[in-house]
Scaffold this active site. Sequence first.
Site, PDB file in Angstrom:
ATOM      1  N   ASP A  72     -14.786  17.987  28.149  1.00  0.00           N
ATOM      2  CA  ASP A  72     -14.442  16.722  28.793  1.00  0.00           C
ATOM      3  C   ASP A  72     -15.596  15.731  28.730  1.00  0.00           C
ATOM      4  O   ASP A  72     -16.706  16.068  28.306  1.00  0.00           O
ATOM      5  CB  ASP A  72     -14.013  16.964  30.253  1.00  0.00           C
ATOM      6  CG  ASP A  72     -14.828  18.069  30.928  1.00  0.00           C
ATOM      7  OD1 ASP A  72     -15.990  18.267  30.535  1.00  0.00           O
ATOM      8  OD2 ASP A  72     -14.301  18.722  31.835  1.00  0.00           O
ATOM      9  N   ASN A 141     -11.820  23.274  43.610  1.00  0.00           N
ATOM     10  CA  ASN A 141     -10.380  23.065  43.839  1.00  0.00           C
ATOM     11  C   ASN A 141      -9.515  23.744  42.777  1.00  0.00           C
ATOM     12  O   ASN A 141      -8.321  23.478  42.680  1.00  0.00           O
ATOM     13  CB  ASN A 141     -10.058  21.563  43.891  1.00  0.00           C
ATOM     14  CG  ASN A 141     -10.334  20.864  42.565  1.00  0.00           C
ATOM     15  OD1 ASN A 141     -10.726  21.500  41.588  1.00  0.00           O
ATOM     16  ND2 ASN A 141     -10.134  19.554  42.529  1.00  0.00           N
ATOM     17  N   HIS A 143      -9.867  23.499  39.447  1.00  0.00           N
ATOM     18  CA  HIS A 143      -9.691  22.835  38.142  1.00  0.00           C
ATOM     19  C   HIS A 143     -10.441  23.582  37.044  1.00  0.00           C
ATOM     20  O   HIS A 143     -11.446  24.255  37.291  1.00  0.00           O
ATOM     21  CB  HIS A 143     -10.087  21.350  38.188  1.00  0.00           C
ATOM     22  CG  HIS A 143     -11.549  21.063  38.290  1.00  0.00           C
ATOM     23  ND1 HIS A 143     -12.064  19.988  38.996  1.00  0.00           N
ATOM     24  CD2 HIS A 143     -12.646  21.666  37.771  1.00  0.00           C
ATOM     25  CE1 HIS A 143     -13.374  19.961  38.896  1.00  0.00           C
ATOM     26  NE2 HIS A 143     -13.757  20.967  38.159  1.00  0.00           N
ATOM     27  N   GLU A 148      -7.159  18.602  37.153  1.00  0.00           N
ATOM     28  CA  GLU A 148      -7.137  18.732  38.608  1.00  0.00           C
ATOM     29  C   GLU A 148      -5.795  19.322  39.045  1.00  0.00           C
ATOM     30  O   GLU A 148      -4.830  19.359  38.266  1.00  0.00           O
ATOM     31  CB  GLU A 148      -7.333  17.346  39.237  1.00  0.00           C
ATOM     32  CG  GLU A 148      -8.649  16.653  38.852  1.00  0.00           C
ATOM     33  CD  GLU A 148      -9.881  17.200  39.571  1.00  0.00           C
ATOM     34  OE1 GLU A 148      -9.912  18.393  39.938  1.00  0.00           O
ATOM     35  OE2 GLU A 148     -10.834  16.418  39.755  1.00  0.00           O
TER      36      GLU A 148
HETATM   37  C1  F6R Z   1     -17.285  20.848  33.034  1.00  0.00           C
HETATM   38  C2  F6R Z   1     -15.941  21.105  33.539  1.00  0.00           C
HETATM   39  C3  F6R Z   1     -15.677  21.512  34.948  1.00  0.00           C
HETATM   40  C4  F6R Z   1     -16.759  22.418  35.535  1.00  0.00           C
HETATM   41  C5  F6R Z   1     -16.445  22.706  37.001  1.00  0.00           C
HETATM   42  C6  F6R Z   1     -17.524  23.552  37.644  1.00  0.00           C
HETATM   43  O1  F6R Z   1     -17.263  20.434  31.692  1.00  0.00           O
HETATM   44  O2  F6R Z   1     -15.031  20.941  32.793  1.00  0.00           O
HETATM   45  O3  F6R Z   1     -14.425  22.168  35.012  1.00  0.00           O
HETATM   46  O4  F6R Z   1     -16.819  23.601  34.812  1.00  0.00           O
HETATM   47  O5  F6R Z   1     -16.324  21.502  37.704  1.00  0.00           O
HETATM   48  O6  F6R Z   1     -18.708  22.823  37.687  1.00  0.00           O
HETATM   49  P1  F6R Z   1     -20.068  23.516  38.119  1.00  0.00           P
HETATM   50  O7  F6R Z   1     -20.334  24.566  37.121  1.00  0.00           O
HETATM   51  O8  F6R Z   1     -21.112  22.424  38.072  1.00  0.00           O
HETATM   52  O9  F6R Z   1     -19.842  24.061  39.479  1.00  0.00           O
END
Ligand code: F6R
Length: 267
Positions: A72, A141, A143, A148
């Site tokens: 992303d 959450n 995702h 989301e």
């Molecule tokens: C990042 C992504 C998100 C993260 C998720 C966890 O490219 O796509 O899904 O993997 O938000 O983030 P962290 O590892 O910072 O807790």
Amino acid sequence: MEVVIADSVEQVGAVAAAKVAAVCRAATRRRGAPPVLGVATGSSPLGLYEHLAAMVSAGDLDLTDASAFALDEYVGLPREHPQSYAQVIARTVTEPLGLAPDRVHVPDGTAADPEAASREYEERIRNAGGIDVQILGIGANGHIGFNEPGSSFSSRTRIKYLTERTREDNRRFFDSLDEVPTHCLTQGLGTIMDARELVLVAQGTGKAAAVAAMVEGPVSARCPASLIQFHRFATIVIDADAASGLQDAEYHRSVFDHKPDWQRWDR
Ligand code: F6R
């Protein structure tokens, strides 16, 4: 879905990197072509990347000619912004793993036409032969990528809004909440499910509820990561804190009870 509960945060990175390396070697053997990685940003996979980089330096893993696709990108941040995922991936993946920058792809969050940029990103993944191993973290959450809750299970790369929860969670990378972008381009859940293998890492109690919903909960758009229950080759590597919400943790045990030979995870 194979769930491995590691003994420490350090071991989460080591075990997950061993798995990613094994998949890369197998992919090269099977297809006779360099591996195609899917890469996540965020804190969760940093240890995994460090272990992979050490394997590359030691000559245990050959990623020459490998390519990578980021999950992303924020919409509206200039590419050169230090928190754009183009920059984060360059710092945490491209440079440490010695990948060729022109083979590392990140969705174009600055595109005037995000829909066209999303279609073009999907096409690039297809032209590369698809993703061999997609590295994932999970949001508090539930995702994955920036899909989301409520995201369509068959979604492809597209523009999405970020929930307030996710913006709050990512505020730590910015000076203020106002600076956290409100939109992103993200691979869809359908795109992620097309990867031949998934390796998801999570650490800490903040992820415990999301991990429990992903592993043991109903498959539901309320927890997009629960869709992974349908993937044929998904490995979830978590520490004891991230595992603390699981009701059936005894099925997963410690990594050494579970898979004493995890360091040679080739198949
Ligand atoms: C990042 C992504 C998100 C993260 C998720 C966890 O490219 O796509 O899904 O993997 O938000 O983030 P962290 O590892 O910072 O807790």
